[in-house]
Design an enzyme around this catalytic site. Structure first.
Site, short mmCIF file in Angstrom:
data_model
loop_
_atom_site.label_atom_id
_atom_site.label_comp_id
_atom_site.label_asym_id
_atom_site.label_seq_id
_atom_site.Cartn_x
_atom_site.Cartn_y
_atom_site.Cartn_z
N HIS A 138 0.84 -1.31 -0.04
CA HIS A 138 -0.03 -0.01 0.05
C HIS A 138 0.94 1.33 0.00
CE1 HIS A 138 -3.91 -2.12 0.45
NE2 HIS A 138 -3.41 -2.69 1.49
N HIS A 146 2.81 -7.67 6.58
CA HIS A 146 1.78 -7.98 5.91
C HIS A 146 0.47 -8.63 6.43
CE1 HIS A 146 -0.79 -7.69 2.05
NE2 HIS A 146 -0.64 -9.20 2.03
#
Length: 275
Positions: A73, A183
């Site tokens: 992201h 993650h």
């Protein structure tokens, strides 16, 4: 070896405002209590659960972070691109195409007189197909070898597959102080020191509200799982956040003598005490 880099911590993905505030609340005390020479935090979800902004980066630096890492992201916030370009303490994965993407994927940071190499890398299994993460990490390790240029080396492996993270740990064994995964937002119970001296944990977990679905309010993820329909955007959970990460002590060679999980505040800390 330049000097003995003694102790540092890494904290997993910070998810949204409530969890930035948890970092602000707990991190200054932890730095003192644990005698930390450096703190690295993954901040790819810091701005509303997706990406980074100048204000969210500043908030984490002011709380005591020395370096911030990112992940898939990295570029979700338009203004974050400028921050990634201009803030040397902020790293995006090193295996984005070289010369084509803003920012840096690794950095050698002088912290309290020590040279700390931080490498951020993005996995490819079940993830966007970036450049080979092993080739990219090899390049960065060779540029600032442990015990020659760097006093300590930290690799943040931002990946979905536990096997790929595990492979990166053994790939770096003896050449890094710590390889830690991010993650997945769930802390794994496999903190250990690999045979050649590199501390390893498959996932550090998130700094977030664990009364959630990996940091997000439960309604929208449940809707998508049960109906395959989208009803809105994911919103970060706003309850009391748990800081999840790892504590590492190193020896004169820059390799690990100790690794322990850190879990402070929120739900998980009721079960697992601080180091």
């Amino acid at each position: 070896m330049l000097r003995l880099f003694n102790a540092f911590s890494f904290f997993g993905d910070v998810v949204g405002r409530a969890d930035r505030h948890a970092v602000v609340r707990h991190l200054p005390r932890l730095r003192g209590d644990l005698g930390l020479d450096a703190v690295v935090i993954n901040a790819e979800n810091a701005a509303g659960g997706f990406g980074i902004t100048q204000s969210t980066a500043d908030e984490l630096f002011e709380a005591g972070a020395d370096v911030l890492t990112l992940g898939n992201h990295s570029f979700d916030q338009a203004q974050g691109i400028r921050v990634i370009e201009n803030e040397p303490r902020l790293l995006r994965p090193c295996n984005y195409p070289q010369g084509q993407v803003p920012g840096r994927g690794a950095g050698l940071f002088n912290v309290k007189g020590y040279n700390l190499l931080v490498i951020n890398v993005h996995g490819r299994v079940f993830m966007d197909a970036l450049d080979d993460p092993f080739v990219a990490v090899e390049r960065e390790l060779n540029a600032a070898p442990l015990g020659d240029v760097a006093d300590a080396v930290l690799v943040d492996m931002h990946a979905e597959a536990t096997s790929e993270k595990n492979a990166m740990g053994y790939f770096c064994d003896g050449r890094a102080s710590l390889v830690v995964g991010t993650h997945q937002h769930v802390p794994t119970a496999d903190a250990r020191i690999l045979p050649d001296g590199t501390a390893y944990q498959t996932d550090a977990g998130m700094c977030g509200d664990y009364n959630s679905i990996i940091g997000m309010q439960t309604e929208e993820p449940l809707r998508r799982f049960t109906t395959r329909m989208r009803g809105g955007r994911f919103e970060p959970a706003t309850g009391d956040g748990t800081l999840c990460g790892v504590f590492v002590q190193t020896n004169a060679r820059g390799l690990a003598d100790r690794i322990e999980p850190i879990r402070v505040g929120g739900q998980l800390a009721k079960q697992v005490p601080v180091v």
